[in-house]
Write an enzyme that holds these catalytic residues in place. Structure first.
Site, PDB file in Angstrom:
ATOM      1  N   HIS A   8       0.823  -1.209   0.000  1.00 56.97           N
ATOM      2  CA  HIS A   8       0.000   0.000   0.000  1.00 56.97           C
ATOM      3  C   HIS A   8       0.861   1.264   0.000  1.00 56.97           C
ATOM      4  O   HIS A   8       1.552   1.558   0.974  1.00 56.97           O
ATOM      5  CB  HIS A   8      -0.890  -0.027   1.248  1.00 56.97           C
ATOM      6  CG  HIS A   8      -1.849   1.106   1.347  1.00 56.97           C
ATOM      7  ND1 HIS A   8      -1.928   1.924   2.444  1.00 56.97           N
ATOM      8  CD2 HIS A   8      -2.792   1.555   0.480  1.00 56.97           C
ATOM      9  CE1 HIS A   8      -2.867   2.822   2.275  1.00 56.97           C
ATOM     10  NE2 HIS A   8      -3.410   2.619   1.084  1.00 56.97           N
ATOM     11  N   ARG A   9       0.875   1.968  -1.131  1.00 52.14           N
ATOM     12  CA  ARG A   9       1.735   3.145  -1.332  1.00 52.14           C
ATOM     13  C   ARG A   9       3.207   2.781  -1.154  1.00 52.14           C
ATOM     14  O   ARG A   9       4.009   3.563  -0.658  1.00 52.14           O
ATOM     15  CB  ARG A   9       1.343   4.290  -0.391  1.00 52.14           C
ATOM     16  CG  ARG A   9      -0.145   4.662  -0.473  1.00 52.14           C
ATOM     17  CD  ARG A   9      -0.526   5.753   0.508  1.00 52.14           C
ATOM     18  NE  ARG A   9      -1.980   5.784   0.682  1.00 52.14           N
ATOM     19  CZ  ARG A   9      -2.604   6.505   1.613  1.00 52.14           C
ATOM     20  NH1 ARG A   9      -1.905   7.259   2.442  1.00 52.14           N
ATOM     21  NH2 ARG A   9      -3.923   6.469   1.709  1.00 52.14           N
ATOM     22  N   GLU A  35       1.263  -0.726  -4.804  1.00 54.11           N
ATOM     23  CA  GLU A  35       0.067   0.069  -5.105  1.00 54.11           C
ATOM     24  C   GLU A  35       0.451   1.519  -4.933  1.00 54.11           C
ATOM     25  O   GLU A  35       1.163   1.880  -3.990  1.00 54.11           O
ATOM     26  CB  GLU A  35      -1.076  -0.322  -4.158  1.00 54.11           C
ATOM     27  CG  GLU A  35      -2.391   0.406  -4.396  1.00 54.11           C
ATOM     28  CD  GLU A  35      -2.540   1.662  -3.537  1.00 54.11           C
ATOM     29  OE1 GLU A  35      -3.508   2.416  -3.768  1.00 54.11           O
ATOM     30  OE2 GLU A  35      -1.692   1.898  -2.642  1.00 54.11           O
ATOM     31  N   ASP A  37      -0.702   5.950  -6.017  1.00 50.51           N
ATOM     32  CA  ASP A  37      -1.760   6.890  -6.405  1.00 50.51           C
ATOM     33  C   ASP A  37      -1.193   7.913  -7.378  1.00 50.51           C
ATOM     34  O   ASP A  37      -0.029   8.317  -7.265  1.00 50.51           O
ATOM     35  CB  ASP A  37      -2.283   7.629  -5.172  1.00 50.51           C
ATOM     36  CG  ASP A  37      -2.650   6.690  -4.040  1.00 50.51           C
ATOM     37  OD1 ASP A  37      -3.718   6.077  -4.125  1.00 50.51           O
ATOM     38  OD2 ASP A  37      -1.870   6.579  -3.075  1.00 50.51           O
ATOM     39  N   HIS A  50      -0.772  10.653  -2.895  1.00 53.64           N
ATOM     40  CA  HIS A  50      -2.131  10.316  -2.482  1.00 53.64           C
ATOM     41  C   HIS A  50      -3.010  11.539  -2.311  1.00 53.64           C
ATOM     42  O   HIS A  50      -4.106  11.627  -2.866  1.00 53.64           O
ATOM     43  CB  HIS A  50      -2.108   9.524  -1.177  1.00 53.64           C
ATOM     44  CG  HIS A  50      -3.474   9.171  -0.655  1.00 53.64           C
ATOM     45  ND1 HIS A  50      -4.192  10.019   0.167  1.00 53.64           N
ATOM     46  CD2 HIS A  50      -4.260   8.086  -0.859  1.00 53.64           C
ATOM     47  CE1 HIS A  50      -5.357   9.466   0.440  1.00 53.64           C
ATOM     48  NE2 HIS A  50      -5.427   8.297  -0.164  1.00 53.64           N
ATOM     49  N   GLU A 109      -3.745   3.672  -8.767  1.00 58.50           N
ATOM     50  CA  GLU A 109      -5.065   4.238  -8.464  1.00 58.50           C
ATOM     51  C   GLU A 109      -5.158   5.657  -9.006  1.00 58.50           C
ATOM     52  O   GLU A 109      -4.342   6.514  -8.653  1.00 58.50           O
ATOM     53  CB  GLU A 109      -5.344   4.253  -6.970  1.00 58.50           C
ATOM     54  CG  GLU A 109      -6.721   4.858  -6.671  1.00 58.50           C
ATOM     55  CD  GLU A 109      -7.062   4.978  -5.203  1.00 58.50           C
ATOM     56  OE1 GLU A 109      -8.042   5.705  -4.892  1.00 58.50           O
ATOM     57  OE2 GLU A 109      -6.369   4.378  -4.368  1.00 58.50           O
ATOM     58  N   LYS A 111      -6.639   9.034  -8.632  1.00 54.64           N
ATOM     59  CA  LYS A 111      -7.299   9.783  -7.576  1.00 54.64           C
ATOM     60  C   LYS A 111      -8.178  10.884  -8.180  1.00 54.64           C
ATOM     61  O   LYS A 111      -7.685  11.746  -8.912  1.00 54.64           O
ATOM     62  CB  LYS A 111      -6.271  10.425  -6.630  1.00 54.64           C
ATOM     63  CG  LYS A 111      -5.350   9.428  -5.926  1.00 54.64           C
ATOM     64  CD  LYS A 111      -6.105   8.447  -5.064  1.00 54.64           C
ATOM     65  CE  LYS A 111      -6.701   9.087  -3.827  1.00 54.64           C
ATOM     66  NZ  LYS A 111      -7.333   8.078  -2.933  1.00 54.64           N
ATOM     67  N   ASP A 228       0.268  -2.208   4.478  1.00 53.63           N
ATOM     68  CA  ASP A 228       1.367  -1.261   4.603  1.00 53.63           C
ATOM     69  C   ASP A 228       2.688  -1.942   4.931  1.00 53.63           C
ATOM     70  O   ASP A 228       3.735  -1.324   4.880  1.00 53.63           O
ATOM     71  CB  ASP A 228       1.062  -0.253   5.722  1.00 53.63           C
ATOM     72  CG  ASP A 228      -0.167   0.587   5.411  1.00 53.63           C
ATOM     73  OD1 ASP A 228      -0.322   0.969   4.247  1.00 53.63           O
ATOM     74  OD2 ASP A 228      -0.952   0.843   6.330  1.00 53.63           O
TER      75      ASP A 228
END
Length: 257
Positions: A8-9, A35, A37, A50, A109, A111, A228
């Site tokens: 995650h990020r 992953e 953003d 993000h 992703e 945004k 994370d």
């Protein structure tokens, strides 16, 4: 069943989120995917961040959409996390694609693409022209933009982020343009996953942070876990015994929040 681990990020528990440092750490830990953003800068470049505002994760201020890449590249995106990462910069998507090509998969992703005209088209054009040595997927909460992305880049797997339940009608209709669903873990059940699998979806859960949640998601049979930190699968009988206690702790924290 085994699942794909999705950082995650990046490995954002160990390095500043959405930076090359976090992505490199995720690769080092053996994640199957990172992953990240993306948002559009003032000069229509895809920036990996993000928040709409740079204040939380840099030493600057202002909206990404009001800043040029030259201005964004001057910001320190690492010191807020740790002095060890001072001088870490916000990357552009094309920089990340080149850096991690052949090393791990990428889930991008979009945004708020509905509020950033041209984002979906710019991303589709970039990915259509980029020939990666790894799998790239694109997701968003915005149904119409994912539908548009699929039309523009049909070879790139597209998926929907979900924070509410879907019925069978929507599962059937979204399958025309989406191949996977990223679902908030509290919405997941074995019956939903079974229904989604009948339509050919892969199911990813977000965002997992508690030890027992990894085991819960594995029992449900998700195809990927967005977390994370490195994937952790408890296999000790002692852990099985204390899981109900940990869940109770979380329940009471929720009541008191």
């Amino acid at each position: 069943m085994p699942f794909q681990s999705i950082a995650h990020r990046g490995a954002s528990a160990l390095a500043p989120e959405n930076t090359l440092a976090a992505f490199e750490k995720a690769i080092e830990l053996g994640f199957d995917y990172i992953e990240l953003d993306v948002r559009l800068s003032k000069d229509k470049q895809l920036v990996v961040i993000h928040d709409a505002n740079v204040m939380r994760t840099t030493d600057g201020e202002g909206l990404i959409e009001d800043l040029t890449v030259k201005e964004i590249k001057k910001l320190d995106a690492g010191s807020w996390f740790s002095p060890a990462y001072a001088g870490e910069r916000i990357p552009l998507l094309n920089e990340v694609l080149k850096e991690v090509s052949g090393k791990t998969g990428i889930i991008i992703e979009m945004k708020s693409p509905e509020n950033q005209p041209g984002m979906t088209e710019i991303l589709a054009n970039m990915l259509n022209s980029f020939k990666p040595d790894n799998e790239i997927k694109v997701q968003s909460f915005h149904i119409n933009e994912i539908k548009k992305f699929h039309q523009l880049a049909p070879e790139i797997p597209a998926g929907l982020l979900l924070s509410k339940h879907l019925d069978l009608f929507h599962l059937a209709s979204y399958r025309e343009f989406a191949s996977f669903l990223s679902v908030h873990h509290l919405l997941l059940s074995k019956s939903f996953i079974n229904q989604a699998e009948l339509f050919g979806y892969e199911i990813y859960s977000w965002t997992i942070s508690k030890q027992y949640q990894f085991a819960d998601m594995q029992r449900l049979g998700v195809h990927g876990i967005i977390s994370d930190d490195e994937k952790r699968i408890p296999d000790s009988i002692i852990y099985v015994l204390i899981t109900p206690f940990l869940k109770g702790q979380d329940f009471f924290k929720t009541l008191l929040a």
